[in-house]
Design a protein around this motif. Structure first.
Motif, PDB file in Angstrom:
ATOM      1  N   PHE A   1       0.446  -1.286  -0.321  1.00 57.74           N
ATOM      2  CA  PHE A   1      -0.387  -0.178  -0.322  1.00 57.74           C
ATOM      3  C   PHE A   1       0.934   1.519  -0.311  1.00 57.74           C
ATOM      4  N   GLU A   2       0.353   2.155  -1.053  1.00 61.05           N
ATOM      5  CA  GLU A   2       1.696   3.443  -1.454  1.00 61.05           C
ATOM      6  C   GLU A   2       0.696   4.612  -1.162  1.00 61.05           C
ATOM      7  N   ARG A   3       0.884   5.487  -0.238  1.00 62.37           N
ATOM      8  CA  ARG A   3       0.051   6.811  -0.819  1.00 62.37           C
ATOM      9  C   ARG A   3       1.030   8.263  -1.221  1.00 62.37           C
TER      10      ARG A   3
ATOM     11  N   TYR B   1      -3.239   6.748  -4.891  1.00 64.01           N
ATOM     12  CA  TYR B   1      -2.204   5.550  -3.858  1.00 64.01           C
ATOM     13  C   TYR B   1      -1.808   4.274  -4.571  1.00 64.01           C
ATOM     14  N   SER B   2      -1.222   3.139  -4.335  1.00 61.63           N
ATOM     15  CA  SER B   2      -1.574   2.095  -5.240  1.00 61.63           C
ATOM     16  C   SER B   2      -1.327   1.497  -3.817  1.00 61.63           C
TER      17      SER B   2
END
Length: 116
Positions: free
Chosen positions: A6-8, A20-21
């Motif tokens: 989880f990237e933001r 986000y990814s």
């Protein structure tokens, strides 16, 4: 499912927007099957699957046997996941309001509506 990443982040030029990814991993239920080798009279061998010994809880039940202390609200919550669906069970099994107030008979088998 499980979240593996989880990237933001925020980007210039788009104030207030958040990007986000998300990466997911899906798990598949797997269980080995027991088989039995049976010889036919002509000498050939055939594999026969052994029947399941317990219920698969992922498959919704079509009937429910009443136990002591059960109410239609409890049954709807446990079996259908929503206690507000008790009326569907009541109508499907033609249970009157007075029968419900007196208490459901232990051992009575109820038909259940499909899960939504």
């Amino acid at each position: 499912m499980m979240i593996t990443s989880f990237e933001r982040w925020e980007e210039a030029g788009s104030p207030g927007d958040i990007f986000y990814s998300l990466k997911l991993k899906e798990y598949v239920h797997y269980a080995p099957q027991k088989v039995k080798v049976v010889k036919k009279p002509d000498g050939t061998e055939v594999l026969i699957k052994e029947p399941k010994k317990r219920l698969d809880m992922r498959v919704p039940q079509k009937t429910y046997t009443i136990k002591p202390g059960d109410t239609l609200l409890k049954i709807a919550k446990l079996q259908l996941g929503d206690s507000s669906r008790y009326r569907e069970i009541q109508l499907l099994n033609k249970i009157t309001d007075s029968e419900e107030r007196r208490g459901l008979k232990v051992g009575m088998v109820l038909q259940l509506p499909d899960r939504k």
